[in-house]
Structures are given as C-alpha cells and as structure tokens.
Design a protein around this motif. Structure first.
Motif, PDB file in Angstrom:
ATOM      1  N   MET A 266       8.539   0.198   7.801  1.00 44.05           N
ATOM      2  CA  MET A 266       9.683   1.072   7.547  1.00 44.05           C
ATOM      3  C   MET A 266      10.984   0.378   7.945  1.00 44.05           C
ATOM      4  SD  MET A 266       7.964   4.690   8.709  1.00 44.05           S
ATOM      5  CE  MET A 266       9.148   5.859   8.038  1.00 44.05           C
ATOM      6  N   VAL A 267      10.941  -0.370   9.038  1.00 45.42           N
ATOM      7  CA  VAL A 267      12.110  -1.155   9.436  1.00 45.42           C
ATOM      8  C   VAL A 267      12.470  -2.144   8.332  1.00 45.42           C
ATOM      9  CG1 VAL A 267      12.924  -2.959  11.013  1.00 45.42           C
ATOM     10  CG2 VAL A 267      11.786  -0.921  11.922  1.00 45.42           C
ATOM     11  N   ARG A 268      11.478  -2.840   7.830  1.00 50.49           N
ATOM     12  CA  ARG A 268      11.724  -3.831   6.779  1.00 50.49           C
ATOM     13  C   ARG A 268      12.347  -3.182   5.542  1.00 50.49           C
ATOM     14  NH1 ARG A 268       6.551  -5.339   8.934  1.00 50.49           N
ATOM     15  NH2 ARG A 268       6.645  -7.424   9.909  1.00 50.49           N
ATOM     16  N   ARG A 269      11.815  -2.034   5.151  1.00 50.63           N
ATOM     17  CA  ARG A 269      12.333  -1.369   3.950  1.00 50.63           C
ATOM     18  C   ARG A 269      13.763  -0.873   4.175  1.00 50.63           C
ATOM     19  NH1 ARG A 269      10.355   0.313  -0.895  1.00 50.63           N
ATOM     20  NH2 ARG A 269      11.392   2.108  -1.851  1.00 50.63           N
ATOM     21  N   LEU A 270      14.026  -0.326   5.332  1.00 52.63           N
ATOM     22  CA  LEU A 270      15.380   0.158   5.632  1.00 52.63           C
ATOM     23  C   LEU A 270      16.382  -0.992   5.677  1.00 52.63           C
ATOM     24  CD1 LEU A 270      14.469   2.822   8.332  1.00 52.63           C
ATOM     25  CD2 LEU A 270      15.453   3.287   6.080  1.00 52.63           C
ATOM     26  N   ARG A 271      15.973  -2.121   6.218  1.00 52.97           N
ATOM     27  CA  ARG A 271      16.868  -3.272   6.265  1.00 52.97           C
ATOM     28  C   ARG A 271      17.190  -3.766   4.857  1.00 52.97           C
ATOM     29  NH1 ARG A 271      20.180  -4.249   8.118  1.00 52.97           N
ATOM     30  NH2 ARG A 271      20.130  -6.511   8.427  1.00 52.97           N
ATOM     31  N   ARG A 272      16.198  -3.698   3.944  1.00 55.05           N
ATOM     32  CA  ARG A 272      16.451  -4.100   2.561  1.00 55.05           C
ATOM     33  C   ARG A 272      17.514  -3.222   1.910  1.00 55.05           C
ATOM     34  NH1 ARG A 272      10.298  -4.984   0.115  1.00 55.05           N
ATOM     35  NH2 ARG A 272       9.671  -6.675   1.524  1.00 55.05           N
ATOM     36  N   HIS A 273      17.651  -2.005   2.416  1.00 53.08           N
ATOM     37  CA  HIS A 273      18.646  -1.083   1.875  1.00 53.08           C
ATOM     38  C   HIS A 273      19.935  -1.085   2.699  1.00 53.08           C
ATOM     39  CE1 HIS A 273      15.135   0.362  -0.343  1.00 53.08           C
ATOM     40  NE2 HIS A 273      15.975   0.962  -1.160  1.00 53.08           N
ATOM     41  N   GLY A 274      20.077  -2.067   3.561  1.00 50.94           N
ATOM     42  CA  GLY A 274      21.330  -2.244   4.283  1.00 50.94           C
ATOM     43  C   GLY A 274      21.541  -1.313   5.461  1.00 50.94           C
ATOM     44  N   ILE A 275      20.504  -0.646   5.920  1.00 46.04           N
ATOM     45  CA  ILE A 275      20.633   0.246   7.075  1.00 46.04           C
ATOM     46  C   ILE A 275      20.341  -0.547   8.343  1.00 46.04           C
ATOM     47  CG2 ILE A 275      19.677   2.281   8.236  1.00 46.04           C
ATOM     48  CD1 ILE A 275      19.234   3.507   5.495  1.00 46.04           C
ATOM     49  N   GLU A 276      21.236  -0.475   9.308  1.00 48.77           N
ATOM     50  CA  GLU A 276      21.044  -1.189  10.565  1.00 48.77           C
ATOM     51  C   GLU A 276      19.987  -0.477  11.407  1.00 48.77           C
ATOM     52  OE1 GLU A 276      24.714  -1.634  12.635  1.00 48.77           O
ATOM     53  OE2 GLU A 276      25.481  -3.155  11.260  1.00 48.77           O
ATOM     54  N   ILE A 277      19.064  -1.256  11.950  1.00 53.44           N
ATOM     55  CA  ILE A 277      17.976  -0.702  12.742  1.00 53.44           C
ATOM     56  C   ILE A 277      17.957  -1.346  14.124  1.00 53.44           C
ATOM     57  CG2 ILE A 277      15.484  -0.331  12.916  1.00 53.44           C
ATOM     58  CD1 ILE A 277      16.721   1.136  10.592  1.00 53.44           C
ATOM     59  N   VAL A 278      17.901  -0.501  15.143  1.00 50.59           N
ATOM     60  CA  VAL A 278      17.640  -0.957  16.499  1.00 50.59           C
ATOM     61  C   VAL A 278      16.180  -0.628  16.772  1.00 50.59           C
ATOM     62  CG1 VAL A 278      18.273  -0.812  18.922  1.00 50.59           C
ATOM     63  CG2 VAL A 278      20.006  -0.385  17.157  1.00 50.59           C
ATOM     64  N   GLY A 279      15.366  -1.644  17.061  1.00 47.54           N
ATOM     65  CA  GLY A 279      13.935  -1.408  17.182  1.00 47.54           C
ATOM     66  C   GLY A 279      13.399  -1.652  18.570  1.00 47.54           C
ATOM     67  N   TYR A 280      12.459  -0.783  18.968  1.00 44.29           N
ATOM     68  CA  TYR A 280      11.790  -0.975  20.256  1.00 44.29           C
ATOM     69  C   TYR A 280      10.295  -0.723  20.110  1.00 44.29           C
ATOM     70  CZ  TYR A 280       9.850  -0.231  24.851  1.00 44.29           C
ATOM     71  OH  TYR A 280       9.032  -0.311  25.960  1.00 44.29           O
ATOM     72  N   ASP A 281       9.515  -1.551  20.778  1.00 43.43           N
ATOM     73  CA  ASP A 281       8.078  -1.384  20.864  1.00 43.43           C
ATOM     74  C   ASP A 281       7.633  -1.943  22.212  1.00 43.43           C
ATOM     75  OD1 ASP A 281       5.574  -0.896  18.784  1.00 43.43           O
ATOM     76  OD2 ASP A 281       5.081  -2.399  20.318  1.00 43.43           O
ATOM     77  N   ARG A 282       6.530  -1.419  22.732  1.00 44.86           N
ATOM     78  CA  ARG A 282       6.023  -1.933  24.009  1.00 44.86           C
ATOM     79  C   ARG A 282       5.639  -3.404  23.912  1.00 44.86           C
ATOM     80  NH1 ARG A 282       1.325   2.082  25.768  1.00 44.86           N
ATOM     81  NH2 ARG A 282       0.772   1.661  23.575  1.00 44.86           N
ATOM     82  N   ASP A 283       5.300  -3.847  22.692  1.00 42.78           N
ATOM     83  CA  ASP A 283       4.974  -5.251  22.462  1.00 42.78           C
ATOM     84  C   ASP A 283       6.257  -6.011  22.131  1.00 42.78           C
ATOM     85  OD1 ASP A 283       4.161  -7.735  21.464  1.00 42.78           O
ATOM     86  OD2 ASP A 283       2.338  -6.933  20.564  1.00 42.78           O
TER      87      ASP A 283
END
Length: 304
Positions: free
Chosen positions: A15-32
C-alpha cells in the motif's frame, strides 16, 4: 498530502508503494527496522523510528493508517496513538478487525475529538498492481478528508472504493465479503475434486479451469488464480490439506445466527476449514466406530 502507515507487512508495504506512485507522502513505521529502511530506499517513504516519530512528522489533520493484525495488536496501537493525536486527526484501521470492535473504538476516539475510519480492504498481494477494493465506514466528514488516499489505493479513482456507511459498516461489509469468499472457494474445490475423481475421463484440470474462465457463469478472479496454479501442479502432493481461517468466516456465521438469517453455504464452508485443521480427526474416528456398531462396517486401523 501526507499519511503515516503503521505496519509494513505484505499488505501495508505494498500500500505504501502504491500510494507513493500516486505522489502521496508516506511516513512509515514497523517493528522491523529493516523493512522501514528498505521501503525508504525503494520508494522514498519517510522512515520513522517509532509510532511517536511517525506522528510527529505529520501536519494537521494527521492521518494514521494501521495495517496490523486484528485484536490486541490493533487495540494496543490505537490506545498508544490517542494521546499523540488531537482534535480533527484521523485513525484508519485497514486490517480485518471485528466490526463491533471498530464501532467501540470509533466511539472511544470520538470522545477525544479524533476521527476514525474502518476500511475493509481486499486485494491481497495483487493490490499493488491491480488496486485494492475498499469498503469504508466513517462519518461523511472523515470520509471526505481520506478520499484522495482511497482513490489512490483503489483500482481507479471512480471505482473499487466506497463509503458504505457509518463507523463499523466497512469492516462488516468486509466480513460478509470474506464469508462469501469461503463459500466460493469451497465450491470450486469440491467441483474440481469431483472432476479429478472421475478417472475414466482423464480430465486435465488445468484445461477445465482455463476453459471455465472464458464465457462461463462461474468465471471469477478466484477461478483465474486457481487455473494459473493448476498449470504448474495438478497433483498438489506437496500441499498440506490444511486451510486456515482468519476469523472473519467465524464472525459471519455468528452474525447469521444472531440475525436469524440462514447462511448454510457460508457456515458449511467455514466448518470444512475446521475439518482440515483437525489433525487428530477424532470425530471421524467416532463416526467409523458408530458405523461398525450399527452395521458391522469394517474399521480401518492405523493413524496416530
């Protein structure tokens, strides 16, 4: 537009990848942390070292999308998020939460002035390329704010997503969707098993599945996936006969009972998954003993 994504597994990461393709900035966090740094390098996602760090990189109204396992992980994350958010901010739960939990969480956040959206999400690992089907529950105000994100994730801006009702409605629709999915999968599996058993016709199951994909009334995406899988292996000797259930099939069956609405196909499909999970097979052993007791039928020995 900027959004925080908490939980970067197979679904969240794509979902992050798809949103970035549409120009939406994403701040991502995961325990890994390795997943976080990998996505940051791959698609320009803004990395966060903690949930608080992710929220701190947002501007009002802050939008936080959760892609976490249902139950305790989602519950504890929402509790941790609440003090970090303010009036007008929004939490979106894109996991497979129980709709009753979503209604309760939405009310709890509303008391704090925080908006909530339950987003029933379908599409699996194919969502990155094909888009996700999104059924969302929220107030009209919240739905309007999140709309650009939904349009980017969906197969197209004008289809594949819908604001289906108030908080809880999205996850309820997804629950029923998954119940129907159980029934469709069971029907395909039983039909192909019958074809395989008719050995005098020497059916090529891959050929039959491919044939049904074109013009037949049972054509579907599930059939597409099945046909593709059968091209590589029809014996399935290396596949264990175990089918897990995510929980939504159970919730669907329970809801059918609560409403007093018959749903035999959906319920039986769920029960058949339970059969596959019963390693001891005690119930079937009892059936064998009963048949022997009243009819003298032979009982096979062996097994654990």
């Amino acid at each position: 537009m900027r959004l925080a994504m908490i939980g970067l597994g197979k679904m969240g990461g794509n979902m992050v990848r798809r949103l970035r393709r549409h120009g939406i900035e994403i701040v991502g966090y995961d325990r890994d942390s390795g997943i976080v740094s990998g996505l940051a390098d791959e698609c320009g996602m803004l990395a966060a070292g903690s949930v608080a760090d992710a929220v701190g990189q947002l501007t009002a109204p802050k939008l936080v999308w959760l892609m976490l396992p249902a139950g305790a992980p989602t519950e504890s994350q929402i509790e941790e998020l609440a003090p970090l958010l303010g009036s007008g901010d929004i939490v979106i739960d894109g996991g497979n939460s129980n709709y009753k939990d979503s209604r309760r969480r939405g009310a709890w956040l509303a008391e704090r002035g925080i908006g909530f959206m339950d987003a029933g999400t379908s599409g699996g690992i194919w969502g990155l390329e094909n888009g996700y089907c999104l059924m969302v529950g929220a107030t009209p105000e919240v739905a309007k704010i999140v709309e650009p994100v939904l349009k980017a994730l969906a197969p197209a801006p004008d289809r594949g997503w819908a604001h289906v009702g108030p908080v809880g409605a999205g996850h309820y629709a997804k629950m029923i969707h998954n119940g129907i999915e159980y029934g469709m999968m069971q029907a395909l599996a039983e039909g192909l098993d019958l074809l395989k058993g008719k050995q005098e016709f020497h059916y090529d199951l891959a050929q039959i599945a491919e044939l049904w994909r074109h013009g037949s009334v049972v054509r579907s995406w599930l059939l597409d996936l099945t046909a593709e899988a059968l091209k590589g292996d029809q014996a399935l000797a290396n596949i264990a006969p175990y089918v897990a259930d995510s929980g939504e099939g159970r919730w669907t069956a329970i809801d059918a009972i609560e409403q007093g609405i018959p749903a035999p196909v959906l319920t039986l499909a769920l029960q058949m998954r339970f059969v596959s999970q019963d390693e001891k097979g005690y119930g079937y052993r009892l059936l064998s003993l009963m048949r022997n007791a009243f009819g003298g039928h032979a009982v096979k020995s062996g097994g654990s």
